[in-house]
Design a protein around this motif. Structure first.
Motif, PDB file in Angstrom:
ATOM      1  N   MET B 118       0.914  -1.226  -0.013  1.00  0.00           N
ATOM      2  CA  MET B 118       0.069   0.001   0.031  1.00  0.00           C
ATOM      3  C   MET B 118       0.828   1.048  -0.092  1.00  0.00           C
ATOM      4  SD  MET B 118      -2.833   0.990   2.804  1.00  0.00           S
ATOM      5  CE  MET B 118      -3.432   2.605   2.991  1.00  0.00           C
ATOM      6  N   LEU B 119       0.436   2.300  -0.806  1.00  0.00           N
ATOM      7  CA  LEU B 119       1.267   3.334  -0.731  1.00  0.00           C
ATOM      8  C   LEU B 119       0.944   4.200   0.372  1.00  0.00           C
ATOM      9  CD1 LEU B 119       1.008   4.584  -4.774  1.00  0.00           C
ATOM     10  CD2 LEU B 119       3.022   3.807  -3.464  1.00  0.00           C
ATOM     11  N   LYS B 120       2.066   5.214   0.569  1.00  0.00           N
ATOM     12  CA  LYS B 120       1.587   6.201   1.709  1.00  0.00           C
ATOM     13  C   LYS B 120       0.813   7.153   1.045  1.00  0.00           C
ATOM     14  CE  LYS B 120       3.993   8.822   5.420  1.00  0.00           C
ATOM     15  NZ  LYS B 120       5.233   9.140   5.705  1.00  0.00           N
ATOM     16  N   PRO B 121      -0.302   7.812   1.709  1.00  0.00           N
ATOM     17  CA  PRO B 121      -0.708   8.768   1.078  1.00  0.00           C
ATOM     18  C   PRO B 121      -0.208  10.127   1.173  1.00  0.00           C
ATOM     19  CG  PRO B 121      -2.272   7.505   2.910  1.00  0.00           C
ATOM     20  CD  PRO B 121      -1.024   6.941   2.871  1.00  0.00           C
ATOM     21  N   ASP B 122      -0.311  11.097   0.484  1.00  0.00           N
ATOM     22  CA  ASP B 122       0.375  12.297   0.273  1.00  0.00           C
ATOM     23  C   ASP B 122      -0.638  13.038   1.277  1.00  0.00           C
ATOM     24  OD1 ASP B 122       2.024  11.614  -1.962  1.00  0.00           O
ATOM     25  OD2 ASP B 122       0.264  11.941  -2.989  1.00  0.00           O
ATOM     26  N   SER B 230     -21.493  10.816  -3.949  1.00  0.00           N
ATOM     27  CA  SER B 230     -22.758  11.579  -3.352  1.00  0.00           C
ATOM     28  C   SER B 230     -22.368  12.179  -2.335  1.00  0.00           C
ATOM     29  CB  SER B 230     -23.696  10.370  -3.079  1.00  0.00           C
ATOM     30  OG  SER B 230     -24.142   9.841  -4.257  1.00  0.00           O
ATOM     31  N   ILE B 231     -21.171  11.875  -1.542  1.00  0.00           N
ATOM     32  CA  ILE B 231     -20.787  12.743  -0.144  1.00  0.00           C
ATOM     33  C   ILE B 231     -19.875  13.947  -0.576  1.00  0.00           C
ATOM     34  CG2 ILE B 231     -21.641  10.886   1.287  1.00  0.00           C
ATOM     35  CD1 ILE B 231     -18.519  10.383   1.680  1.00  0.00           C
ATOM     36  N   GLU B 232     -19.579  13.977  -1.708  1.00  0.00           N
ATOM     37  CA  GLU B 232     -18.718  15.021  -2.296  1.00  0.00           C
ATOM     38  C   GLU B 232     -19.499  16.263  -1.897  1.00  0.00           C
ATOM     39  OE1 GLU B 232     -17.038  15.194  -6.245  1.00  0.00           O
ATOM     40  OE2 GLU B 232     -16.492  13.090  -6.107  1.00  0.00           O
ATOM     41  N   PRO B 233     -18.917  17.619  -1.579  1.00  0.00           N
ATOM     42  CA  PRO B 233     -17.368  17.873  -1.933  1.00  0.00           C
ATOM     43  C   PRO B 233     -16.752  17.752  -0.444  1.00  0.00           C
ATOM     44  CG  PRO B 233     -18.894  19.592  -2.077  1.00  0.00           C
ATOM     45  CD  PRO B 233     -19.675  18.701  -1.472  1.00  0.00           C
ATOM     46  N   PHE B 234     -15.237  17.542  -0.595  1.00  0.00           N
ATOM     47  CA  PHE B 234     -14.587  17.794   0.656  1.00  0.00           C
ATOM     48  C   PHE B 234     -13.961  18.983   0.738  1.00  0.00           C
ATOM     49  CE2 PHE B 234     -15.222  13.167   0.376  1.00  0.00           C
ATOM     50  CZ  PHE B 234     -15.171  12.738   1.743  1.00  0.00           C
ATOM     51  N   ASP B 235     -13.729  19.637   1.774  1.00  0.00           N
ATOM     52  CA  ASP B 235     -12.881  21.257   1.794  1.00  0.00           C
ATOM     53  C   ASP B 235     -11.791  20.705   1.869  1.00  0.00           C
ATOM     54  OD1 ASP B 235     -12.370  23.443   2.387  1.00  0.00           O
ATOM     55  OD2 ASP B 235     -13.541  23.870   4.064  1.00  0.00           O
ATOM     56  N   TYR B 236     -11.001  20.987   0.642  1.00  0.00           N
ATOM     57  CA  TYR B 236      -9.697  20.757   0.722  1.00  0.00           C
ATOM     58  C   TYR B 236      -8.773  21.603   1.514  1.00  0.00           C
ATOM     59  CZ  TYR B 236     -10.494  17.623  -3.090  1.00  0.00           C
ATOM     60  OH  TYR B 236     -11.264  16.626  -4.107  1.00  0.00           O
ATOM     61  N   ARG B 237      -9.247  22.668   2.115  1.00  0.00           N
ATOM     62  CA  ARG B 237      -8.616  23.559   2.786  1.00  0.00           C
ATOM     63  C   ARG B 237      -8.258  23.133   4.233  1.00  0.00           C
ATOM     64  NH1 ARG B 237     -12.856  28.295   2.865  1.00  0.00           N
ATOM     65  NH2 ARG B 237     -14.003  26.748   3.158  1.00  0.00           N
ATOM     66  N   GLU B 238      -8.885  22.131   4.541  1.00  0.00           N
ATOM     67  CA  GLU B 238      -8.470  21.578   5.817  1.00  0.00           C
ATOM     68  C   GLU B 238      -7.644  20.126   5.627  1.00  0.00           C
ATOM     69  OE1 GLU B 238     -12.331  20.650   7.679  1.00  0.00           O
ATOM     70  OE2 GLU B 238     -12.507  23.067   8.119  1.00  0.00           O
ATOM     71  N   MET B 239      -7.039  20.046   4.280  1.00  0.00           N
ATOM     72  CA  MET B 239      -6.291  18.896   4.094  1.00  0.00           C
ATOM     73  C   MET B 239      -4.857  18.998   4.319  1.00  0.00           C
ATOM     74  SD  MET B 239      -6.325  16.966   0.419  1.00  0.00           S
ATOM     75  CE  MET B 239      -5.409  17.712  -0.712  1.00  0.00           C
ATOM     76  N   VAL B 240      -4.282  18.238   4.963  1.00  0.00           N
ATOM     77  CA  VAL B 240      -3.000  18.119   5.714  1.00  0.00           C
ATOM     78  C   VAL B 240      -2.053  17.219   4.809  1.00  0.00           C
ATOM     79  CG1 VAL B 240      -3.489  19.522   7.660  1.00  0.00           C
ATOM     80  CG2 VAL B 240      -3.624  16.866   7.741  1.00  0.00           C
ATOM     81  N   PRO B 241      -0.836  17.179   4.962  1.00  0.00           N
ATOM     82  CA  PRO B 241       0.371  16.072   4.666  1.00  0.00           C
ATOM     83  C   PRO B 241      -0.162  14.922   5.632  1.00  0.00           C
ATOM     84  CG  PRO B 241       1.337  18.240   4.847  1.00  0.00           C
ATOM     85  CD  PRO B 241       0.013  18.626   5.207  1.00  0.00           C
ATOM     86  N   PHE B 242      -0.052  13.785   4.976  1.00  0.00           N
ATOM     87  CA  PHE B 242      -0.403  12.746   5.889  1.00  0.00           C
ATOM     88  C   PHE B 242       0.648  12.198   6.689  1.00  0.00           C
ATOM     89  CE2 PHE B 242      -0.219   8.169   6.588  1.00  0.00           C
ATOM     90  CZ  PHE B 242      -1.593   7.904   6.706  1.00  0.00           C
ATOM     91  N   SER B 243      -0.114  11.841   7.930  1.00  0.00           N
ATOM     92  CA  SER B 243       1.041  11.163   9.023  1.00  0.00           C
ATOM     93  C   SER B 243       0.212   9.962   9.663  1.00  0.00           C
ATOM     94  CB  SER B 243       1.358  12.496  10.018  1.00  0.00           C
ATOM     95  OG  SER B 243       1.379  11.964  11.279  1.00  0.00           O
TER      96      SER B 243
END
Ligand code: ZN
Ligand code: ZN
Lengths: 279, 367
Positions: B118-122, B230-243
């Protein structure tokens, strides 16, 4: 004293009838000619059930029709007259003549009277009903139903059949009025076609309600576009060119209201009901 | 050079159009429509220029290789994988969280597996909605559903709702779009005895460029794409680098649809939206239909992200029914079974109510 009054009344009535006859005959006399039938029109045998001056009925037909009318008259307390003539008297429209005959000779029954006249030369017919009769056979609902029952026979030249139908249908409608306490209206009869249509519409409606209720059990929907992810400020329209090609013109004529010629003048206010037309 | 070889077509019926020299107007021999020669020439000049431009723009491939990263050894050691013994779904969790049941099919047996492949998410969008909020939303979703079978809600499963990160491919793209539209201006004139409808027909050419950012396509095969959309959209402003820390206490779905396979779904959405943007600039008309379009994607970047979802799947009469809530925005989607008897009853009741009314109306119309 008592006797004298009676005598005066009788004299007055006679004079009136005489004046009437003269008044009606006068225009005819001035123009000359016309047949004996026309001259006799206004002074028909007073209130006879059938007056067949045009000679459309055989003796047997006339007798059985008379019997049928008298039976109905007795049963419902009404007067019914059928009057045929070769030609309308001068100055009379079919309606005017029919109204006059009802008023003069067929209004002596409690529950109303009606007269059907037929003028063979003009091929005019008119059925006139007085006010008590109009309560039983209404201009809007009862009369058209009655008319439709005998008019085609009239057009086909089956006069005895047409008159018999008229008497029969009148009998039915009067019986209905006495039983139900309201005038007969064919619209209140059970209509098979309407019932079938109603069942189909109802089934369709039920099916649609069911389908929409089932559809409401899921709100899953695929996304087909990406509008939300468009960077609004990145849109750069490079080319925008509109060319006029041609013009299409379509014309549709508006439909005009056409009047029904066969029903003639029926209904409305006034003192008489019924209607007439050509046959 | 190529201009001399242009074949004119009738813009109305596409039959060949021949020009009579010295005339301002040309009439199509086939459909009889008359056109201004100048306008036709200009239109074809524009069409040609656009076609040349469209030929230059070639579809660039999505840059899928750059998506995702590698895990640290510490992460690999800590993470646990589970496989559903029934449907084969693969779920990942931090070492302390157990997957109690399969969120796709409702099966309670989850087999532990080695974590691998499995790739590590960005990026990750963290959960904002709590379990209480999810349960409340689910209960509300059931409310007032007249056709819901009583047996479905009777074995109160609302507490089994699970929080899960779902893998997503996010596509960035710049596009060049070209389209021709047929637009109409309609004028209706009413005279005493006629209705005259006058339709002026135009051809509208549009081209433009635009950029789309992070179009999400669900990367899990088990997860229904239409649910996720159907559950889109997500607010990308709250997206952070994965940890890996974000996984604590949550499950994660392992992606099994790679970016390459997911791209067509994003392409379709981009193409549709791009043409819609162009269509939006065709203004001042009463009708507008797209006749032709081409959308070229200039270059696309892809990233791999985890998005938060509350999910519960309940089996009813052998079929799974899933309820889902956007773990960030709270948007809800779901499908529910219906009681066939109840559905039929409502159909009958409606029919019984409609029947006399329909009869009454039908009779008036028929007599
Ligand atoms: Zn043409
Ligand atoms: Zn499963």
């Amino acid at each position: 004293m008592h006797r004298k009054e009676k005598l005066v009344a009788l004299c007055l009535t006679l004079m009136l009838i005489l004046a009437y006859a003269v008044a009606l005959a006068a225009p005819k006399a001035t123009t000359g000619s016309q047949g004996a039938a026309a001259t006799g029109a206004p002074v028909i045998a007073l209130g006879a059930s059938v007056t067949d001056e045009a000679g459309l009925l055989s003796e047997g037909e006339k007798n059985s029709l008379t019997a049928a009318i008298q039976k109905v008259e007795k049963a419902h307390g009404v007067r019914i007259g059928i009057y045929t003539t070769k030609v309308l008297p001068q100055g009379y429209s079919p309606e005017k003549l029919a109204n006059k005959l009802v008023d003069d000779y067929y209004s002596d029954a409690a529950n109303g009277g009606m007269v059907l006249i037929l003028a063979m030369k003009e091929r005019d017919w008119h059925l006139s009903t007085n006010n008590p009769m109009r309560q039983r056979i209404t201009d809007d609902a009862g009369f058209p139903y009655l008319r439709d029952s005998f008019l085609s026979q009239l057009s086909d030249g089956k006069y005895a059949g047409a008159f018999t139908t008229l008497v029969q249908k009148s009998d039915e409608m009067l019986t209905y009025y006495e039983k139900e306490g309201k005038p007969y209206d064919p619209a209140s009869e059970f209509n098979i076609l309407a019932a079938v249509a109603a069942v189909i519409i109802a089934a369709l409606g039920g099916f649609m309600v069911r389908a929409s209720m089932i559809a409401s059990m899921s709100n899953v929907q695929a996304a087909t576009e990406a509008d939300t992810y468009l960077k609004r400020d990145s849109v750069n329209i490079k080319r925008s060119h509109d060319t006029y090609l041609f013009t299409n013109v379509t014309r549709t004529a508006k439909s005009k209201k056409s009047s029904d010629s066969s029903s003639g003048d029926g209904g409305g206010g006034g003192s008489h009901g019924g209607g007439g037309g050509k046959f | 050079m190529a201009a001399t070889a242009v074949n004119y077509q009738c813009p109305n019926c596409t039959a060949p159009l021949s020009f009579q020299p010295g005339h301002d107007k040309v009439t199509c021999e086939y459909c009889g429509e008359e056109f201004e020669v100048g306008a036709i020439e200009e239109m074809f000049r524009q069409r040609e220029a656009m076609a040349a431009q469209a030929a230059d723009a070639r579809d660039a491939k999505w840059d899928t290789a750059a998506a995702g990263g590698d895990w640290d050894q510490a992460d690999i050691d800590a993470l646990k994988a589970f496989t559903c013994s029934s449907c084969g779904a693969e779920i990942v969790s931090d070492g302390n969280t157990m997957a109690t049941e399969c969120c796709y099919c409702g099966n309670p047996t989850m087999l532990p597996q080695r974590f691998e492949g499995m790739l590590k998410p960005d990026f990750v969008i963290p959960f904002k909605k709590t379990k209480e909020e999810a349960v409340a939303a689910l209960k509300k979703f059931y409310e007032g559903r007249r056709l819901l079978p009583s047996a479905f809600t009777a074995n109160n499963r609302v507490e089994s709702i699970q929080a899960m990160y779902v893998p997503f491919w996010l596509f960035d793209t710049k596009t060049d779009a070209y389209a021709t539209f047929r637009a109409e201006k309609v004028r209706v004139i009413e005279t005493n005895n006629e209705t005259i409808t006058e339709t002026k027909v135009y051809e509208c050419l549009r081209s433009g460029s635009m950029a789309f950012e992070r179009i999400p396509v669900d990367g899990s095969e088990k997860m229904d794409d239409t649910y996720m959309e159907s559950i889109e959209p997500f607010d990308y402003r709250e997206m952070v680098p994965f940890s890996t820390a974000y996984l604590t206490g949550y499950l994660a779905d392992k992606y099994d649809v790679d970016a390459e396979q997911s791209a067509p779904r994003a392409d379709k959405r981009v193409e549709r939206s791009a043409v819609e943007v162009l269509e939006g600039t065709v203004t001042g008309y009463d009708h507008c239909t797209c006749k032709e379009s081409s959308v070229a994607k200039e270059h696309g970047q892809v990233s791999y992200a985890m998005v938060p979802v509350w999910i519960l799947t309940t089996k009813y009469e052998g079929k799974p029914y899933t309820f889902m809530m956007n773990g960030q925005t709270g948007k809800v989607v779901g499908s529910l079974p219906y009681d066939k008897g109840k559905a039929m009853m409502y159909a009958l009741v409606t029919a019984v109510i409609i029947c006399p009314i329909a009869y009454f109306i039908a009779k008036i119309l028929l007599t």
